[in-house]
Design an enzyme around this catalytic site. Structure first.
Site, PDB file in Angstrom:
ATOM      1  N   HIS A  46      53.941   7.234  23.744  1.00 54.30           N
ATOM      2  CA  HIS A  46      54.107   6.795  22.353  1.00 54.30           C
ATOM      3  C   HIS A  46      54.959   7.784  21.562  1.00 54.30           C
ATOM      4  O   HIS A  46      55.540   7.439  20.534  1.00 54.30           O
ATOM      5  CB  HIS A  46      52.762   6.566  21.660  1.00 54.30           C
ATOM      6  CG  HIS A  46      52.042   7.823  21.266  1.00 54.30           C
ATOM      7  ND1 HIS A  46      51.476   8.664  22.196  1.00 54.30           N
ATOM      8  CD2 HIS A  46      51.833   8.399  20.062  1.00 54.30           C
ATOM      9  CE1 HIS A  46      50.931   9.696  21.569  1.00 54.30           C
ATOM     10  NE2 HIS A  46      51.135   9.561  20.277  1.00 54.30           N
ATOM     11  N   LYS A  73      54.014  16.027  27.306  1.00 52.07           N
ATOM     12  CA  LYS A  73      53.788  17.478  27.320  1.00 52.07           C
ATOM     13  C   LYS A  73      52.435  17.803  27.927  1.00 52.07           C
ATOM     14  O   LYS A  73      51.440  17.142  27.650  1.00 52.07           O
ATOM     15  CB  LYS A  73      53.827  17.966  25.857  1.00 52.07           C
ATOM     16  CG  LYS A  73      53.788  19.451  25.697  1.00 52.07           C
ATOM     17  CD  LYS A  73      55.168  20.052  25.803  1.00 52.07           C
ATOM     18  CE  LYS A  73      55.140  21.555  25.859  1.00 52.07           C
ATOM     19  NZ  LYS A  73      54.770  22.057  27.198  1.00 52.07           N
ATOM     20  N   ASN A  87      43.550  33.629  30.977  1.00 48.58           N
ATOM     21  CA  ASN A  87      44.384  33.847  29.797  1.00 48.58           C
ATOM     22  C   ASN A  87      43.673  33.432  28.501  1.00 48.58           C
ATOM     23  O   ASN A  87      43.692  34.157  27.509  1.00 48.58           O
ATOM     24  CB  ASN A  87      45.705  33.084  29.971  1.00 48.58           C
ATOM     25  CG  ASN A  87      46.644  33.331  28.815  1.00 48.58           C
ATOM     26  OD1 ASN A  87      46.834  34.459  28.391  1.00 48.58           O
ATOM     27  ND2 ASN A  87      47.211  32.272  28.267  1.00 48.58           N
ATOM     28  N   SER A  89      53.503  25.925  22.107  1.00 45.59           N
ATOM     29  CA  SER A  89      54.514  25.371  23.013  1.00 45.59           C
ATOM     30  C   SER A  89      55.526  24.537  22.226  1.00 45.59           C
ATOM     31  O   SER A  89      56.726  24.552  22.519  1.00 45.59           O
ATOM     32  CB  SER A  89      53.857  24.466  24.062  1.00 45.59           C
ATOM     33  OG  SER A  89      53.404  25.216  25.150  1.00 45.59           O
ATOM     34  N   LYS A  97      44.888  15.536  21.977  1.00 50.48           N
ATOM     35  CA  LYS A  97      45.042  16.871  21.402  1.00 50.48           C
ATOM     36  C   LYS A  97      46.305  16.954  20.529  1.00 50.48           C
ATOM     37  O   LYS A  97      46.267  17.402  19.394  1.00 50.48           O
ATOM     38  CB  LYS A  97      45.182  17.829  22.595  1.00 50.48           C
ATOM     39  CG  LYS A  97      44.973  19.266  22.345  1.00 50.48           C
ATOM     40  CD  LYS A  97      45.249  20.075  23.614  1.00 50.48           C
ATOM     41  CE  LYS A  97      44.282  19.798  24.759  1.00 50.48           C
ATOM     42  NZ  LYS A  97      44.492  20.740  25.892  1.00 50.48           N
ATOM     43  N   LYS A 126      50.101  15.909  32.382  1.00 48.20           N
ATOM     44  CA  LYS A 126      49.521  17.050  33.094  1.00 48.20           C
ATOM     45  C   LYS A 126      50.039  17.027  34.524  1.00 48.20           C
ATOM     46  O   LYS A 126      50.333  15.975  35.077  1.00 48.20           O
ATOM     47  CB  LYS A 126      47.994  16.928  33.116  1.00 48.20           C
ATOM     48  CG  LYS A 126      47.299  18.243  33.364  1.00 48.20           C
ATOM     49  CD  LYS A 126      47.248  19.033  32.078  1.00 48.20           C
ATOM     50  CE  LYS A 126      46.458  20.268  32.144  1.00 48.20           C
ATOM     51  NZ  LYS A 126      46.186  20.771  30.794  1.00 48.20           N
TER      52      LYS A 126
HETATM   53  N1  GLU Z   1      47.734  23.775  29.411  1.00 48.70           N
HETATM   54  C1  GLU Z   1      47.578  23.878  28.012  1.00 48.70           C
HETATM   55  C2  GLU Z   1      46.618  22.822  27.500  1.00 48.70           C
HETATM   56  O1  GLU Z   1      45.800  22.310  28.248  1.00 48.70           O
HETATM   57  C3  GLU Z   1      48.900  23.932  27.258  1.00 48.70           C
HETATM   58  C4  GLU Z   1      49.785  22.746  27.386  1.00 48.70           C
HETATM   59  C5  GLU Z   1      51.174  22.907  26.780  1.00 48.70           C
HETATM   60  O2  GLU Z   1      51.437  23.922  26.183  1.00 48.70           O
HETATM   61  O3  GLU Z   1      51.969  21.975  26.935  1.00 48.70           O
HETATM   62  O4  GLU Z   1      46.571  22.510  26.343  1.00 48.70           O
END
Ligand code: GLU
Length: 476
Positions: free
Chosen positions: A71, A76, A239, A368, A100, A112
Site C-alpha cells: 500500500h 521495508k 543490539n 531507517s 509498525k 521481512k
Molecule cells: N528489523 C527491525 C524491525 O523489526 C528494523 C527494520 C528496518 O529498519 O527496516 O523493526
C-alpha cells in the site's frame, strides 16, 4: 528457549496470533470484510533455495523474503539469520512491519527476510558468501531496490551484512545513483546514518519513559511516576536489549536482571550494564558476573520480581504456561511478538500494562527511514543548517548580553551556540516520533474505550492503512 518451551510455542502459527490481534481491533471499526482481508494477507512470498560452496561441500540454503503490503512503497523490513527461520515466522514479522510503519507514519509497506543458518557457527567468510548470493537472488526477482524493497538488520544481522548487501546490489546495478538507499542499517562510513545502531533500544526507552510519566497509568499498576528507581529486567542482550539496558540504566532505573541464552544474572541492588558487557566480552558469557547471582534457567529470569520487564530477543517467550508467574507490572515488547495471545489475555486480567511491539520497537524502522531519506537526498543531516544556526545563535546571544549588560558563562554559551549535528537531529526525530506515537495510541484507547494499548495500536494502524488506500483511490 528450552526444547520443552519451544514445543509449546511451536504449537502456534505465529501468523494466526497476529491475525487474532488484528481481528480484536477490527471489532472497533466498521470496515468491509474484504478490505480487512486485503490488509491482513501477505502480498508476496518469495521462498528460495540456493547452493553455496562451504569447504569442499555444496550446501543448499533455505531463505525467504516476504512483502506483506504494497500500500506504500518501498517495502521495508529486516533480514533475520537464525536456524529457526521458517515461512510462518517471516510472514508474521513482515505483517508486523506493515502495522509498525503505519503507527509511526513511516511511509513504507511491511516486509521481512530470513536465512535459515546459525550465524554463531557459520564462519564470517561463509556468511558473506551466503549474504551476497541471497542479495543476487533478490535482484533477479526484483525483490530489492530503493523504491521496491529495502532490507535492514534484524536478529543475527548487523552493519556488516548490510554493507555486503549494498556492495552486491551496487555491483549488479551500475550507474544506479540511488543505490545507497537499497538497504538501511549500513555503517556510517558507507552511507549509514548516525544513531541507527541504537535506534530500536532508544525508541523502547523513549516509549516506556513516556508511559511512566502518565499518572493515571502508574496509579493503575501501583507505581510512582517516572523511571528513576524502577526495577527493570531485560531479556536478550543483542543490539536492541543492550542499548535499551544502557539507556534505562543512565536514566536511573535499576537493572535487576539481564538474561541471555546461556542463563541470567540477578542483583536486586542493580547491575552495571557497561561492566556486564565488559565481562561478557572477556569471558564469552554474562554468567559469573561479580556481585550477582547466576540463574541457570534463563526463562526463570522473566518471572523475577520487577516493575518493568523488557523481552528483547525472540517471539513467544511469554506464553500461557508462564504468564501467570510473571510479576512485572509493565511489559515493554522490544522484541517482535514476545507475548502470545493467550498470555496477553492472562496478563491483561492481572492488570499488567503491555506496551505493544508494533509501537514500541518502531524506533529501528523510524531511523531507517531517516537513513533512506539521507541516501536519496545525498546529503548528511545538519550539513546545510549547522553553521547557519551557530551564526544566528551567536548574534542572538550578543544581543542578549548587550541588552542585559551581563556575560553568559562560556560553558553555557557553548551549549546554546551549538548548531545541530546529524546525531542530534536523528535522536530528536526519533524522540518526537515515539512520544507522538504513544499519545496517539493512548488517546484512541481512551476515546474509543479500547481494552488495552495493543488493540488501540492496531486500530490506529488499520485506520492509517485504510487512509492510504483511500488516497490511492483503490477502495473508494
Ligand atoms: N528489523 C527491525 C524491525 O523489526 C528494523 C527494520 C528496518 O529498519 O527496516 O523493526
Amino acid at each position: 528457549m528450552s526444547k520443552k518451551n519451544q514445543s509449546k510455542a511451536d504449537a502456534y502459527s505465529f501468523f494466526s496470533c497476529i491475525e487474532k490481534n488484528f481481528d480484536k481491533a477490527a471489532r472497533h471499526l466498521s470496515i468491509k470484510k474484504g478490505l480487512l482481508e486485503q490488509i491482513k494477507s501477505c502480498n508476496a512470498v518469495y521462498r528460495m533455495h540456493f547452493p553455496v560452496k562451504i569447504g569442499k561441500e555444496i550446501q543448499v540454503i533455505e531463505a525467504y523474503r516476504v512483502q506483506h503490503s504494497h500500500h506504500k512503497l518501498p517495502c521495508k523490513g529486516g533480514i533475520r539469520y537464525s536456524i529457526k527461520v521458517n515461512q510462518d515466522e517471516v510472514m508474521t514479522l513482515a505483517a508486523l512491519m506493515t502495522y509498525k510503519c503505519a503507527i509511526v507514519d513511516v511511509p513504507f509497506g511491511g516486509a521481512k527476510g530470513g536465512i535459515k543458518i546459525d550465524p554463531q557457527i557459520v564462519s564470517a567468510e561463509n556468511i558473506e558468501k551466503i549474504t551476497r548470493r541471497y542479495t543476487s537472488e533478490l535482484i533477479k526477482k526484483n525483490f530489492i531496490g530503493p523504491g521496491i524493497d529495502v532490507p535492514a538488520p534484524d536478529y543475527g544481522t548487523g552493519e556488516r551484512e548490510m554493507s555486503w548487501i549494498f556492495d552486491t546490489f551496487l555491483s549488479l546495478s551500475p550507474g544506479e545513483v540511488d543505490a545507497l538507499a537499497c538497504v538501511t542499517g549500513k555503517p556510517v562510513s558507507q552511507g549509514g546514518v548516525r544513531g541507527r545502531k541504537e535506534a530500536t533500544g532508544l525508541g523502547v526507552f523513549y516509549g516506556i519513559r513516556e508511559l511512566c510519566k502518565m499518572k493515571e497509568e502508574m496509579l493503575s499498576v501501583g507505581l510512582d511516576v517516572g523511571l528513576n528507581g524502577k526495577k527493570v529486567i531485560i531479556q536478550g542482550l543483542g543490539n536492541v536489549g543492550y542499548h535499551a539496558a544502557t539507556f534505562f540504566h543512565e536514566a536511573g532505573a535499576i537493572i535487576v536482571a539481564l538474561a541471555e541464552r546461556e542463563g541470567a544474572i540477578y542483583n536486586k541492588k542493580g547491575l552495571n550494564v557497561s561492566n556486564v558487557i565488559l565481562h561478557l566480552k572477556k569471558t564469552g558469557s554474562i554468567l559469573n558476573f561479580p556481585e550477582s547471582k547466576n540463574i541457570e534457567d534463563t526463562e526463570k529470569a522473566l518471572e523475577l520480581e520487577c516493575d518493568i520487564l523488557i523481552p528483547a530477543a525472540l517471539e513467544n517467550v511469554i506464553h500461557k504456561h508462564n504468564a501467570n508467574r510473571i510479576k512485572a507490572k509493565i511489559i515493554g515488547e522490544a522484541a517482535n511478538g514476545p507475548v502470545t495471545p493467550e498470555a496477553d489475555d492472562i496478563l491483561g486480567k492481572k492488570g499488567v500494562l503491555i506496551v505493544p511491539d508494533i509501537y514500541l520497537n518502531a524506533g529501528g524502522v523510524t531511523v531507517s527511514y531517516f537513513e533512506w531519506l539521507k541516501n536519496l537526498s545525498h546529503v548528511r543531516y545538519g550539513r546545510m543548517e549547522k553553521r547557519f544556526s551557530e551564526n544566528m545563535n551567536t548574534e542572538l546571544l550578543q544581543v542578549i548580553e548587550t541588552s542585559c549588560r551581563k556575560k553568559i558563562p562560556i560553558e553555557e554559551k557553548k551549549m546554546i551556540l551549538r548548531g545541530p549535528r546529524e546525531i542530534d537531529l536523528v535522536r530528536s526525530g526519533l524522540e518526537d516520533t515515539m512520544i507522538n506515537g504513544f499519545h496517539k495510541i493512548r488517546d484512541l484507547k481512551k476515546s474509543l474505550k479500547i481494552e488495552n494499548l495493543r488493540t488501540a495500536a492496531f486500530v490506529l494502524s488499520i485506520n492509517k492503512i485504510i487512509d492510504s488506500y483511500e488516497k490511492l483511490g483503490i477502495f473508494p
